[in-house]
Scaffold this motif. Sequence first.
Motif, short mmCIF file in Angstrom:
data_model
loop_
_atom_site.label_atom_id
_atom_site.label_comp_id
_atom_site.label_asym_id
_atom_site.label_seq_id
_atom_site.Cartn_x
_atom_site.Cartn_y
_atom_site.Cartn_z
N TRP A 100 0.83 -1.20 0.00
CA TRP A 100 0.00 0.00 0.00
C TRP A 100 0.88 1.26 0.00
N ALA B 215 2.57 0.32 8.72
CA ALA B 215 2.06 1.14 7.61
C ALA B 215 0.66 0.68 7.26
N ASP C 18 2.71 -10.31 10.97
CA ASP C 18 1.36 -10.02 10.49
C ASP C 18 0.43 -11.07 11.10
N GLN D 205 -10.10 -2.67 15.48
CA GLN D 205 -8.77 -3.24 15.78
C GLN D 205 -7.91 -2.31 16.66
N GLY E 229 1.75 -5.75 11.17
CA GLY E 229 0.91 -5.70 9.96
C GLY E 229 1.74 -5.49 8.71
#
Length: 307
Positions: free
Chosen positions: A119, A224, A171, A232, A145
């Motif tokens: 992303w 990020a 992750d 969350q 993540g």
Amino acid sequence: MSTKYGKLQQQFLCCYPVNKMAWSSVKLPLNWEDQQELAIPVRRSYLGGLPQHLMHLLGDQEICTTIIQRLCGPMAENKASTGSSTYAYKHYLLEPGAHITLRESTSFVAEGTTGLCTWEAALALGDYLLQHRDLVRGKNIVELGAGAGLLGIMLKLPALQLQVGQVLLTDGSEPCVQLMRENINLNFPDTPKEQIPQAEQLNWAAVSKFPWDSYAKTDLLMAADVIYDDSQFDALLGAMDYLYSRRGGGLETLLASTVRNVDTLHKFMTQLGDSGYKVTPCANVSACASHFCRDHTAAVQIISIRR
Ligand SMILES: C[S@@+](CC[C@H](N)C(=O)[O-])C[C@H]1O[C@@H](n2cnc3c(N)ncnc32)[C@H](O)[C@@H]1O
């Protein structure tokens, strides 16, 4: 890389949106040689990427995950049924001699996660770190993540000589961890394990169950594009609280977020403040020289978090 069309080639190789490429660098008329140089092989499916167009169309507006799932899910099934791959290789050319190849999903949401592609916020944080190398030098770094693994791979790339310590990419999604490991192997063939990033599954809600004692003490946390789902936030803050408590003073988090919905970001900032964190916006993020091909349509905010 040819210098004449270097920017265009760099953009093609990382599947940058076609309508935003540096076409102004092409001066007409093109002679035969120039045309040959521009004949870069490109996946056909990338040219018509409907989800990409949707993202650009919506711009700053928040994008509902359900819409993306409904849009990308059937597309992925359709591709699967016709035998086409739902993954593609992207090549990020950073500096002469420094490039990263990642296998990434061609869908923004796949296998129940948003993390199988890279992303904008990760690209912006990558640029920021390359502009501020002192932030990572000598540090043991954990990413939360981490998705497809771009940042950790960048940090350990020998050609960049960033001299970071241990890099642990985490992750919560099992497919992301598998993909990260695949991408790490792709970029570090025959490199000793101590010199490459590690990838492990870590759900923020289960941070205390992770075998932290097997890793070096963390100096820098980074994340990020993880601030988009407020359900969350408690888990993420809980994970941060756990790691800050373990480390004592001195731990810093660099958090990069695409500004899609100001209210969502503001809500997280408020929760950070309520939990006793001090937030400092990182200066000159948008002015960072770009090593990555970035689309600046939506702003990316990078903050430093200390306690
Ligand atoms: C939008 S993706 C960003 C991926 C990558 N950081 C990037 O910017 O390219 C968000 C990532 O956060 C992960 N994630 C979301 N909730 C999580 C949780 N509770 N625990 C661990 N990871 C989580 C997802 O699996 C996904 O990989």
